[in-house]
Design a protein around this motif. Structure first.
Motif, PDB file in Angstrom:
ATOM      1  N   LEU A  55       0.826  -1.212   0.000  1.00 20.03           N
ATOM      2  CA  LEU A  55       0.000   0.000   0.000  1.00 20.03           C
ATOM      3  C   LEU A  55       0.863   1.266   0.000  1.00 20.03           C
ATOM      4  O   LEU A  55       0.604   2.209  -0.749  1.00 20.03           O
ATOM      5  N   LYS A  56       1.928   1.249   0.827  1.00 20.46           N
ATOM      6  CA  LYS A  56       2.786   2.440   0.944  1.00 20.46           C
ATOM      7  C   LYS A  56       3.370   2.827  -0.415  1.00 20.46           C
ATOM      8  O   LYS A  56       3.356   3.992  -0.810  1.00 20.46           O
ATOM      9  N   GLU A  57       3.898   1.802  -1.098  1.00 18.42           N
ATOM     10  CA  GLU A  57       4.544   2.061  -2.381  1.00 18.42           C
ATOM     11  C   GLU A  57       3.528   2.569  -3.401  1.00 18.42           C
ATOM     12  O   GLU A  57       3.805   3.505  -4.151  1.00 18.42           O
ATOM     13  N   ILE A  58       2.327   1.939  -3.394  1.00 23.37           N
ATOM     14  CA  ILE A  58       1.291   2.354  -4.355  1.00 23.37           C
ATOM     15  C   ILE A  58       0.903   3.813  -4.099  1.00 23.37           C
ATOM     16  O   ILE A  58       0.797   4.619  -5.028  1.00 23.37           O
ATOM     17  N   LEU A  59       0.731   4.160  -2.812  1.00 20.17           N
ATOM     18  CA  LEU A  59       0.347   5.537  -2.476  1.00 20.17           C
ATOM     19  C   LEU A  59       1.388   6.544  -2.961  1.00 20.17           C
ATOM     20  O   LEU A  59       1.044   7.582  -3.526  1.00 20.17           O
ATOM     21  N   VAL A  60       2.673   6.217  -2.744  1.00 20.43           N
ATOM     22  CA  VAL A  60       3.737   7.146  -3.156  1.00 20.43           C
ATOM     23  C   VAL A  60       3.759   7.288  -4.678  1.00 20.43           C
ATOM     24  O   VAL A  60       3.877   8.397  -5.200  1.00 20.43           O
ATOM     25  N   ILE A  61       3.590   6.162  -5.384  1.00 13.34           N
ATOM     26  CA  ILE A  61       3.603   6.235  -6.858  1.00 13.34           C
ATOM     27  C   ILE A  61       2.436   7.098  -7.342  1.00 13.34           C
ATOM     28  O   ILE A  61       2.596   7.956  -8.215  1.00 13.34           O
TER      29      ILE A  61
ATOM     30  N   PHE B 190       3.822  12.435   7.609  1.00 18.15           N
ATOM     31  CA  PHE B 190       3.664  11.766   8.901  1.00 18.15           C
ATOM     32  C   PHE B 190       3.658  10.233   8.822  1.00 18.15           C
ATOM     33  O   PHE B 190       4.201   9.569   9.687  1.00 18.15           O
ATOM     34  N   TYR B 191       3.039   9.659   7.783  1.00 14.56           N
ATOM     35  CA  TYR B 191       2.931   8.200   7.708  1.00 14.56           C
ATOM     36  C   TYR B 191       4.264   7.556   7.326  1.00 14.56           C
ATOM     37  O   TYR B 191       4.745   6.642   7.992  1.00 14.56           O
ATOM     38  N   LEU B 192       4.885   8.068   6.254  1.00 17.24           N
ATOM     39  CA  LEU B 192       6.105   7.404   5.760  1.00 17.24           C
ATOM     40  C   LEU B 192       7.395   8.134   6.143  1.00 17.24           C
ATOM     41  O   LEU B 192       8.453   7.528   6.154  1.00 17.24           O
ATOM     42  N   ASN B 193       7.291   9.402   6.466  1.00 17.04           N
ATOM     43  CA  ASN B 193       8.466  10.230   6.746  1.00 17.04           C
ATOM     44  C   ASN B 193       9.535  10.010   5.673  1.00 17.04           C
ATOM     45  O   ASN B 193      10.666   9.651   5.966  1.00 17.04           O
ATOM     46  N   ALA B 194       9.125  10.193   4.420  1.00 15.63           N
ATOM     47  CA  ALA B 194      10.026   9.843   3.309  1.00 15.63           C
ATOM     48  C   ALA B 194      10.483  11.058   2.527  1.00 15.63           C
ATOM     49  O   ALA B 194      10.938  10.927   1.403  1.00 15.63           O
ATOM     50  N   SER B 195      10.367  12.263   3.103  1.00 12.10           N
ATOM     51  CA  SER B 195      10.719  13.439   2.318  1.00 12.10           C
ATOM     52  C   SER B 195      12.208  13.421   1.943  1.00 12.10           C
ATOM     53  O   SER B 195      13.031  12.916   2.689  1.00 12.10           O
ATOM     54  N   ILE B 196      12.488  14.001   0.767  1.00 11.56           N
ATOM     55  CA  ILE B 196      13.872  14.050   0.283  1.00 11.56           C
ATOM     56  C   ILE B 196      14.621  15.104   1.079  1.00 11.56           C
ATOM     57  O   ILE B 196      14.077  16.158   1.400  1.00 11.56           O
ATOM     58  N   SER B 197      15.870  14.834   1.394  1.00  8.57           N
ATOM     59  CA  SER B 197      16.688  15.857   2.039  1.00  8.57           C
ATOM     60  C   SER B 197      17.982  15.992   1.243  1.00  8.57           C
ATOM     61  O   SER B 197      18.232  15.203   0.325  1.00  8.57           O
TER      62      SER B 197
ATOM     63  N   GLN C 206      14.464  -3.346  -4.723  1.00  5.38           N
ATOM     64  CA  GLN C 206      13.437  -4.277  -4.234  1.00  5.38           C
ATOM     65  C   GLN C 206      12.834  -3.866  -2.897  1.00  5.38           C
ATOM     66  O   GLN C 206      11.641  -3.937  -2.698  1.00  5.38           O
ATOM     67  N   GLU C 207      13.712  -3.448  -1.989  1.00  4.86           N
ATOM     68  CA  GLU C 207      13.221  -3.105  -0.658  1.00  4.86           C
ATOM     69  C   GLU C 207      12.983  -1.607  -0.476  1.00  4.86           C
ATOM     70  O   GLU C 207      12.494  -1.181   0.551  1.00  4.86           O
ATOM     71  N   HIS C 208      13.381  -0.790  -1.472  1.00  5.48           N
ATOM     72  CA  HIS C 208      13.311   0.661  -1.276  1.00  5.48           C
ATOM     73  C   HIS C 208      12.646   1.368  -2.457  1.00  5.48           C
ATOM     74  O   HIS C 208      13.181   2.345  -2.981  1.00  5.48           O
ATOM     75  N   ILE C 209      11.482   0.871  -2.865  1.00  6.97           N
ATOM     76  CA  ILE C 209      10.797   1.470  -4.017  1.00  6.97           C
ATOM     77  C   ILE C 209      10.474   2.945  -3.752  1.00  6.97           C
ATOM     78  O   ILE C 209      10.604   3.791  -4.634  1.00  6.97           O
ATOM     79  N   ILE C 210      10.075   3.251  -2.516  1.00  9.02           N
ATOM     80  CA  ILE C 210       9.681   4.622  -2.187  1.00  9.02           C
ATOM     81  C   ILE C 210      10.851   5.587  -2.418  1.00  9.02           C
ATOM     82  O   ILE C 210      10.689   6.643  -3.029  1.00  9.02           O
TER      83      ILE C 210
END
Lengths: 45, 508
Positions: free
Chosen positions: B298-304, B335-342, B358-362
């Protein structure tokens, strides 16, 4: 008006002072953070 | 503390005078009284709280106090003042207000002219400084490349002072414990797994029973707050006694440390590689473990989806879609993924720290996707669209309705200041080859509430700044935005260079 917007007669209004203080505070903390990083990672060796 | 109470006393008196002046000027109603008053009380309380917390040596509590009480206080005060000055009627007709508009225009015109003139001058200067900056960054990159090489062997010997270690392999580094035997000895392997910040290096001790007996984290370049979680948690204990032929997969037979999934994956990757290398090379087992599966949920789909939607101007610019999109970005990527680029992610990319897809699609979608979009289409779709910290700033500035700026003198040198900070950050990253430590953005700590030392002071300053000055962080400080926009400019210049070259050839 000059009191609110600040710089019109060469005087600085309180809003400008406030924004300047925030701006410099941010620079100060970023510089402090970078200095901290530098001293812990590079200067240590 | 005495000084704090004195200042608080002065501020309280000032606030009472302010409210009294307002009541003389406007026909006040209960809302006009209560909202600004609540704001004032919250602000004063947050000051007392924060100073107290700093004096007690708990900067995190000070920061939380400023965020939880200070920011709502400032919001209430501003909204209250806006309400009083715009909605309530004046007791005395305001003559100054009628002359306000031309004065305001004149003021801004003067200011923009001053900024333009200075921009021309600094443009020439920054050309020279710019080249020097690029040269020094390149030198730092090369220097870091050759000086990088920690003595893992030494570190390992320090951790196992009583054992005799004989090196039996160089790549990966493998030591045999005790005298060398042909089969089923005791080994220590040094392996690394790629996190977002760089390699996570771990030593894995495997005894003659073909089971993991110890894991030693030797070095990591993850964001310190996350690395601390992994090393502090009982994460390492779950590997002890595991046969080398196990899967060693996060979410399968290994539990992730809450809030530090990426770092857990990096550390687990290192241990998995160590165990499986030992299984095949030293214990002669056949491959019986599962392959690393694609982490696609779900996480990966949401980000895509969010990344794809950023390409549609209607969605990112027009209300109500804009707010819906912004809300989703803040909620999901923030808040959910805390995946912002820095700047750490981007500098890590330059240093070649690329985690497995494979493990880091986001990470791949956001970092590689953003950079590729710039390289291919010349467009920065991350800033002002996908970045959740921009969303937060935008909403804060909408709440305040304030469009203030620092004084013109500061604005003139703002670009140079921001570039200098970006340069300093990249220099530290390149020299240390440690992206996490030079990355001064408060994004990650905003969304995870994990930070170290000074970072705790930077977040409230950035948020309070954005409250008064629209997109305060993005415009004046964000190193990531500056880096991406610089990339856009470089690409544009290259395209112009080649197009011009082609045109010249065609005409001749």
């Amino acid at each position: 008006m000059s009191r609110i917007k600040g710089t019109q007669e060469g005087k600085m209004g309180w809003k400008t002072i406030l924004t300047n203080v925030i701006y410099f505070a941010a620079i100060f903390f970023i510089a402090a953070f970078l200095y901290q990083s530098l001293s812990t990672s590079l200067l240590r060796n | 503390m005495g000084l704090t109470w004195y200042i608080l006393g002065l501020l309280s008196t000032g606030s009472v005078i302010l409210m009294w002046k307002l009541s003389r000027r406007y026909h006040m109603n209960p809302i006009g009284w209560s909202v600004p008053a609540t704001g004032i009380i919250l602000v004063l309380f947050s000051i007392a709280w924060s100073v107290g917390a700093v004096l007690e040596g708990v900067p995190r509590a000070a920061s939380m106090g400023m965020l939880l009480f200070g920011l709502p206080g400032i919001a209430a005060l501003t909204i209250g003042m806006r309400y009083v000055t715009t909605k309530l009627s004046l007791k005395v007709p305001d003559e100054i207000a009628t002359t306000a508009i031309p004065l305001k225009e004149e003021f801004f015109q003067k200011k923009s002219e001053a900024v333009k003139t200075k921009a021309k001058k600094t443009g020439r200067m920054s050309g020279v400084i710019g080249y020097m900056a690029y040269i020094s960054l390149f030198a730092a990159f090369v220097f870091g490349l050759y000086s990088d090489g920690k003595d893992y062997e030494g570190l390992l010997r320090l951790k196992m002072p009583d054992e005799k270690l004989v090196k039996v392999n160089d790549s990966p580094v493998v030591f045999q414990i005790g005298d060398k035997v042909e089969e089923k000895g005791q080994y220590v392997l040094i392996q690394e797994g790629q996190g977002y910040g760089g390699p996570f290096v771990i030593g894995i001790r495997i005894n003659d029973d073909a089971k993991v007996h110890e894991v030693f984290p030797l070095e990591n370049k993850e964001t310190p707050a996350f690395a601390e979680r992994v090393t502090k948690a009982r994460y390492a204990d779950q590997f002890i006694g595991k046969p080398v032929t196990d899967n060693f997969l996060v979410g399968d037979d290994i539990d992730a440390v809450t809030g530090a999934t990426i770092t857990t994956r990096a550390a687990t990757e290192a241990i998995r590689r160590g165990a499986h290398t030992a299984a095949i090379d030293y214990f002669k087992f056949k491959k019986s473990w599962d392959k690393v599966p694609w982490a696609f949920g779900l996480k990966e789909i949401l980000v895509i989806i969010l990344f794809a939607l950023a390409f549609f101007p209607t969605i990112v610019n027009k209300t109500p879609w804009k707010y819906l999109y912004m809300g989703s970005v803040i909620g999901i990527i923030g808040f959910y993924l805390n995946a912002s680029i820095s700047i750490g992610s981007l500098a890590g990319l330059l240093l070649g720290y690329i985690p497995g897809i494979q493990e880091h699609i986001i990470w791949w979608v956001l970092v590689i996707g953003t950079v590729l979009t710039i390289l291919i289409a010349g467009k920065n779709i991350y800033c002002y669209r996908i970045c959740p910290f921009y969303g937060i700033q935008f909403l804060l500035s909408r709440i305040s309705g304030s469009r203030l700026n620092p004084s013109p003198a500061i604005l003139k040198s703002a670009r140079l200041t921001a570039n200098t900070l970006l340069w300093a950050s990249l220099m530290i990253i390149f020299l240390s080859r440690h992206p996490g430590i030079g990355s001064y953005e408060p994004f990650a700590m905003m969304f995870s509430l994990e930070g170290l030392g000074i970072q705790w002071y930077l977040l409230p300053v950035a948020l309070i700044g954005s409250f008064f000055m629209s997109t305060f962080w993005c415009r004046f400080f964000c190193p990531c935005g500056r880096f991406l926009n610089r990339l856009v400019t470089i690409r544009k210049n290259i395209v112009i260079f080649f197009v011009r070259d082609k045109q010249v050839k065609e005409t001749t």
